[in-house]
Motif scaffolding. Structure first.
Motif, PDB file in Angstrom:
ATOM      1  N   GLU A  35     -14.726  96.250  50.676  1.00 56.70           N
ATOM      2  CA  GLU A  35     -14.870  97.612  51.181  1.00 56.70           C
ATOM      3  C   GLU A  35     -14.683  97.702  52.688  1.00 56.70           C
ATOM      4  O   GLU A  35     -14.474  98.789  53.218  1.00 56.70           O
ATOM      5  CB  GLU A  35     -16.218  98.192  50.780  1.00 56.70           C
TER       6      GLU A  35
ATOM      7  N   TYR B 145      -5.573  98.943  45.100  1.00 59.70           N
ATOM      8  CA  TYR B 145      -6.701  98.104  44.698  1.00 59.70           C
ATOM      9  C   TYR B 145      -7.146  97.306  45.920  1.00 59.70           C
ATOM     10  O   TYR B 145      -6.422  96.436  46.388  1.00 59.70           O
ATOM     11  CB  TYR B 145      -6.305  97.143  43.579  1.00 59.70           C
ATOM     12  N   SER B 146      -8.339  97.614  46.421  1.00 58.35           N
ATOM     13  CA  SER B 146      -8.905  96.904  47.568  1.00 58.35           C
ATOM     14  C   SER B 146     -10.041  96.016  47.078  1.00 58.35           C
ATOM     15  O   SER B 146     -10.934  96.480  46.374  1.00 58.35           O
ATOM     16  CB  SER B 146      -9.447  97.885  48.595  1.00 58.35           C
TER      17      SER B 146
ATOM     18  N   LYS C 112     -16.167  94.042  46.267  1.00 60.89           N
ATOM     19  CA  LYS C 112     -16.408  95.396  45.756  1.00 60.89           C
ATOM     20  C   LYS C 112     -15.054  96.028  45.534  1.00 60.89           C
ATOM     21  O   LYS C 112     -14.498  96.674  46.414  1.00 60.89           O
ATOM     22  CB  LYS C 112     -17.243  96.203  46.740  1.00 60.89           C
ATOM     23  N   LEU C 113     -14.535  95.812  44.360  1.00 53.66           N
ATOM     24  CA  LEU C 113     -13.212  96.307  44.017  1.00 53.66           C
ATOM     25  C   LEU C 113     -13.215  97.828  43.975  1.00 53.66           C
ATOM     26  O   LEU C 113     -14.021  98.440  43.286  1.00 53.66           O
ATOM     27  CB  LEU C 113     -12.769  95.746  42.668  1.00 53.66           C
ATOM     28  N   SER C 114     -12.322  98.419  44.744  1.00 47.74           N
ATOM     29  CA  SER C 114     -12.185  99.868  44.715  1.00 47.74           C
ATOM     30  C   SER C 114     -10.740 100.220  44.387  1.00 47.74           C
ATOM     31  O   SER C 114      -9.813  99.512  44.773  1.00 47.74           O
ATOM     32  CB  SER C 114     -12.600 100.486  46.055  1.00 47.74           C
ATOM     33  N   ILE C 115     -10.596 101.313  43.664  1.00 48.44           N
ATOM     34  CA  ILE C 115      -9.267 101.770  43.248  1.00 48.44           C
ATOM     35  C   ILE C 115      -9.085 103.186  43.762  1.00 48.44           C
ATOM     36  O   ILE C 115      -9.860 104.075  43.432  1.00 48.44           O
ATOM     37  CB  ILE C 115      -9.118 101.728  41.722  1.00 48.44           C
ATOM     38  N   ASP C 116      -8.078 103.373  44.597  1.00 52.91           N
ATOM     39  CA  ASP C 116      -7.744 104.692  45.110  1.00 52.91           C
ATOM     40  C   ASP C 116      -6.385 105.097  44.551  1.00 52.91           C
ATOM     41  O   ASP C 116      -5.462 104.282  44.503  1.00 52.91           O
ATOM     42  CB  ASP C 116      -7.684 104.693  46.634  1.00 52.91           C
TER      43      ASP C 116
END
Length: 123
Positions: free
Chosen positions: A58, A54-55, A38-42
């Motif tokens: 999660e 970029y993680s 679950k690619l997340s961008i903060d």
């Protein structure tokens, strides 16, 4: 092939057009579904620049992250071809005020935005 995570053998289904292609996979379908990406961008604004994190996951999984090296390398390749950022790679990071200050100093020295690629992050 052998899954790097669960150490079980698995078979790749082939079609006529992929019958003679030599492809290497490091993770079985069972583990891929059990530990979903679950690619997340903060984005964290800093003085005159940005930090993008970029993680890939999660939350933290206690697995062999090397099994996801193909997906990791595709994300890195995408970020590398942006060419306007400096990429820093971590296995995991913990977002603290001190961490942000250190990255901000690094960004100021380089005079560039910074992208951090990591498997997961803790807040």
């Amino acid at each position: 092939m052998r899954c790097l995570n669960c150490k079980e053998n698995f078979i790749i289904k082939r079609r006529v057009d992929t019958l003679f292609k030599k492809e290497k996979y490091y993770i079985c379908d069972k583990c891929f579904k059990k530990f979903p990406i679950k690619l997340s961008i903060d984005t964290i604004p800093i003085t005159d620049r940005m930090i993008e994190i970029y993680s890939i996951f999660e939350k933290q999984y206690f697995i062999n992250y090397d099994a996801f090296i193909i997906e990791y390398s595709k994300i890195f390749e995408y970020l590398y071809h942006k060419r306007k950022y400096f990429i820093i790679i971590f296995d995991y990071i913990k977002i603290t005020e001190n961490f942000i200050k250190q990255i901000e100093i690094f960004s100021t020295i380089l005079a560039e935005n910074v992208v951090i690629l990591t498997f997961f992050q803790q807040n």
